[in-house]
Design a protein around this motif. Structure first.
Motif, PDB file in Angstrom:
ATOM      1  N   LEU A   7       0.848  -1.183   0.000  1.00 23.07           N
ATOM      2  CA  LEU A   7       0.000   0.000   0.000  1.00 23.07           C
ATOM      3  C   LEU A   7       0.887   1.238   0.000  1.00 23.07           C
ATOM      4  CD1 LEU A   7      -2.601   1.650   0.315  1.00 23.07           C
ATOM      5  CD2 LEU A   7      -2.482   1.243   2.786  1.00 23.07           C
ATOM      6  N   ASP A   8       0.880   1.972  -1.115  1.00 20.50           N
ATOM      7  CA  ASP A   8       1.624   3.227  -1.228  1.00 20.50           C
ATOM      8  C   ASP A   8       0.974   4.034  -2.344  1.00 20.50           C
ATOM      9  OD1 ASP A   8       3.808   5.177  -2.144  1.00 20.50           O
ATOM     10  OD2 ASP A   8       4.749   4.254  -0.388  1.00 20.50           O
ATOM     11  N   ASP A   9       0.797   5.345  -2.133  1.00 24.53           N
ATOM     12  CA  ASP A   9       0.088   6.130  -3.141  1.00 24.53           C
ATOM     13  C   ASP A   9       0.958   6.494  -4.336  1.00 24.53           C
ATOM     14  OD1 ASP A   9       1.440   7.725  -1.240  1.00 24.53           O
ATOM     15  OD2 ASP A   9       0.396   9.518  -1.906  1.00 24.53           O
ATOM     16  N   ALA A  36      -6.025   3.893   0.783  1.00 20.52           N
ATOM     17  CA  ALA A  36      -6.211   3.279   2.097  1.00 20.52           C
ATOM     18  C   ALA A  36      -7.538   2.531   2.167  1.00 20.52           C
ATOM     19  CB  ALA A  36      -6.150   4.358   3.186  1.00 20.52           C
ATOM     20  N   GLN A  37      -8.597   3.156   1.678  1.00 21.87           N
ATOM     21  CA  GLN A  37      -9.919   2.537   1.757  1.00 21.87           C
ATOM     22  C   GLN A  37      -9.989   1.254   0.927  1.00 21.87           C
ATOM     23  OE1 GLN A  37     -13.102   5.351   1.066  1.00 21.87           O
ATOM     24  NE2 GLN A  37     -12.229   6.857   2.474  1.00 21.87           N
ATOM     25  N   GLU A  38      -9.401   1.304  -0.265  1.00 23.17           N
ATOM     26  CA  GLU A  38      -9.394   0.114  -1.126  1.00 23.17           C
ATOM     27  C   GLU A  38      -8.576  -1.000  -0.470  1.00 23.17           C
ATOM     28  OE1 GLU A  38      -8.492  -0.971  -5.775  1.00 23.17           O
ATOM     29  OE2 GLU A  38      -6.993   0.202  -4.699  1.00 23.17           O
ATOM     30  N   ILE A  52       2.621  -4.323   3.722  1.00 22.12           N
ATOM     31  CA  ILE A  52       3.518  -3.175   3.857  1.00 22.12           C
ATOM     32  C   ILE A  52       2.675  -1.932   3.609  1.00 22.12           C
ATOM     33  CG2 ILE A  52       5.556  -2.016   2.954  1.00 22.12           C
ATOM     34  CD1 ILE A  52       6.692  -4.716   2.167  1.00 22.12           C
ATOM     35  N   LEU A  53       2.546  -1.088   4.623  1.00 19.47           N
ATOM     36  CA  LEU A  53       1.570  -0.012   4.595  1.00 19.47           C
ATOM     37  C   LEU A  53       2.226   1.363   4.738  1.00 19.47           C
ATOM     38  CD1 LEU A  53      -0.767  -1.809   7.159  1.00 19.47           C
ATOM     39  CD2 LEU A  53      -1.070  -1.792   4.671  1.00 19.47           C
ATOM     40  N   ASP A  54       2.021   2.203   3.740  1.00 22.96           N
ATOM     41  CA  ASP A  54       2.517   3.577   3.801  1.00 22.96           C
ATOM     42  C   ASP A  54       1.761   4.305   4.911  1.00 22.96           C
ATOM     43  OD1 ASP A  54       3.696   5.989   3.278  1.00 22.96           O
ATOM     44  OD2 ASP A  54       2.726   6.319   1.342  1.00 22.96           O
ATOM     45  N   ALA A  55       2.490   5.039   5.754  1.00 25.96           N
ATOM     46  CA  ALA A  55       1.857   5.689   6.906  1.00 25.96           C
ATOM     47  C   ALA A  55       0.915   6.818   6.492  1.00 25.96           C
ATOM     48  CB  ALA A  55       2.921   6.221   7.862  1.00 25.96           C
ATOM     49  N   GLY A  60      -6.342   8.581   3.808  1.00 28.52           N
ATOM     50  CA  GLY A  60      -6.254   7.920   5.111  1.00 28.52           C
ATOM     51  C   GLY A  60      -4.807   7.647   5.468  1.00 28.52           C
ATOM     52  N   ASN A  61      -4.591   6.600   6.256  1.00 28.05           N
ATOM     53  CA  ASN A  61      -3.215   6.250   6.610  1.00 28.05           C
ATOM     54  C   ASN A  61      -3.087   4.751   6.857  1.00 28.05           C
ATOM     55  OD1 ASN A  61      -3.289   5.649   9.684  1.00 28.05           O
ATOM     56  ND2 ASN A  61      -4.445   7.548   9.494  1.00 28.05           N
ATOM     57  N   GLY A  62      -1.855   4.269   6.705  1.00 27.65           N
ATOM     58  CA  GLY A  62      -1.595   2.843   6.823  1.00 27.65           C
ATOM     59  C   GLY A  62      -1.801   2.299   8.221  1.00 27.65           C
ATOM     60  N   ILE A  63      -1.702   3.171   9.231  1.00 20.16           N
ATOM     61  CA  ILE A  63      -1.884   2.718  10.616  1.00 20.16           C
ATOM     62  C   ILE A  63      -3.346   2.328  10.846  1.00 20.16           C
ATOM     63  CG2 ILE A  63      -1.806   3.456  13.030  1.00 20.16           C
ATOM     64  CD1 ILE A  63       0.663   5.168  12.219  1.00 20.16           C
ATOM     65  N   ASP A  64      -4.277   3.160  10.355  1.00 18.47           N
ATOM     66  CA  ASP A  64      -5.701   2.811  10.478  1.00 18.47           C
ATOM     67  C   ASP A  64      -6.022   1.561   9.663  1.00 18.47           C
ATOM     68  OD1 ASP A  64      -6.243   4.885  12.186  1.00 18.47           O
ATOM     69  OD2 ASP A  64      -7.022   6.232  10.644  1.00 18.47           O
ATOM     70  N   VAL A  65      -5.394   1.434   8.493  1.00 19.13           N
ATOM     71  CA  VAL A  65      -5.593   0.230   7.666  1.00 19.13           C
ATOM     72  C   VAL A  65      -5.124  -1.002   8.442  1.00 19.13           C
ATOM     73  CG1 VAL A  65      -4.905  -0.995   5.563  1.00 19.13           C
ATOM     74  CG2 VAL A  65      -5.435   1.449   5.467  1.00 19.13           C
TER      75      VAL A  65
END
Length: 212
Positions: A7-9, A36-38, A52-55, A60-65
């Motif tokens: 996950l990275d924009d 993030a939502q997707e 692997i989640l981009d913050a 949104g943000n990777g922490i909530d994901v």
């Protein structure tokens, strides 16, 4: 093979990460997203070993994901990737159940190693850093007077939030419906004048520090 979701924009970042991970020989990228939502929808369905989640993301943000995904499937490990060294974000990652928090400046070989370690069930969160973050938050937050307005049940839920439990986990511990817990959490936030669950957890760490 270790299954990974990215996950990275920035598409170029995802492409670089995918190439790096594929070249390792024992890691495969099973999905990727810039939203993030997707990602929160797709990750539980794909069931990767590591996400692997981009913050920071536009929606949104990777922490909530990480928190949302682990509420659905706690077997999925979250590895937060960020450009910023931020104590509050690190604390939020800990509360969301992330297994690791690494800076984007990390060397490629170290990131591959991090993915392998997280997939194996290890935590990359240095206990010393975790302690420092908690100490800093405890000493830096004044106990709010609003805390006195919470019922005993709401205080228990606040303590569980501080421990990083999801609504589902809290519901299981307290023998309540998940929707009931969600309503309690909303009530706690309203009484404390807060908008985010993370803010409530920050305040609760001070309370827990005094009571335990």
């Amino acid at each position: 093979m270790i299954r990974v979701f990215l996950l990275d924009d920035h598409e170029v970042v995802r492409r670089g990460l995918a190439d790096l991970l594929h070249a390792s020989g024992d890691i495969e990228v099973v999905g990727e997203s810039g939203s993030a939502q997707e990602a929160a929808r797709r990750i539980p369905a794909l069931r990767p070993d590591v996400a692997i989640l981009d913050a920071r993301l536009p929606d949104g943000n990777g922490i909530d994901v990480c928190r949302d995904v682990r509420a659905v499937d706690s077997a999925i490990k979250g590895l937060i990737l960020t450009s910023y060294e931020d104590d509050e974000a690190l604390f939020a990652a800990i509360m969301a159940g992330a297994s690791g928090y690494v800076l984007k400046q990390i060397r490629g070989t170290d990131l591959v190693d991090a993915v392998r370690r997280v997939a194996a069930g290890q935590s990359l969160l240095d206990p010393a850093i975790t302690t420092r973050v908690l100490d800093r938050i405890r000493s830096g937050v004044e106990q709010p007077r609003e805390l006195q307005s919470l019922t005993e049940q709401e205080r228990r839920i606040l303590e569980y939030v501080a421990e990083g439990l999801t609504n589902r986990e809290i519901a299981s511990k307290m023998f309540l419906a998940e929707k009931t817990v969600k309503n309690y959490v909303s009530s706690v936030l309203a009484k404390l004048g807060l908008e985010r669950r993370t803010q409530a957890a920050v305040l609760a760490t001070r309370l827990l520090g005094k009571n335990h």
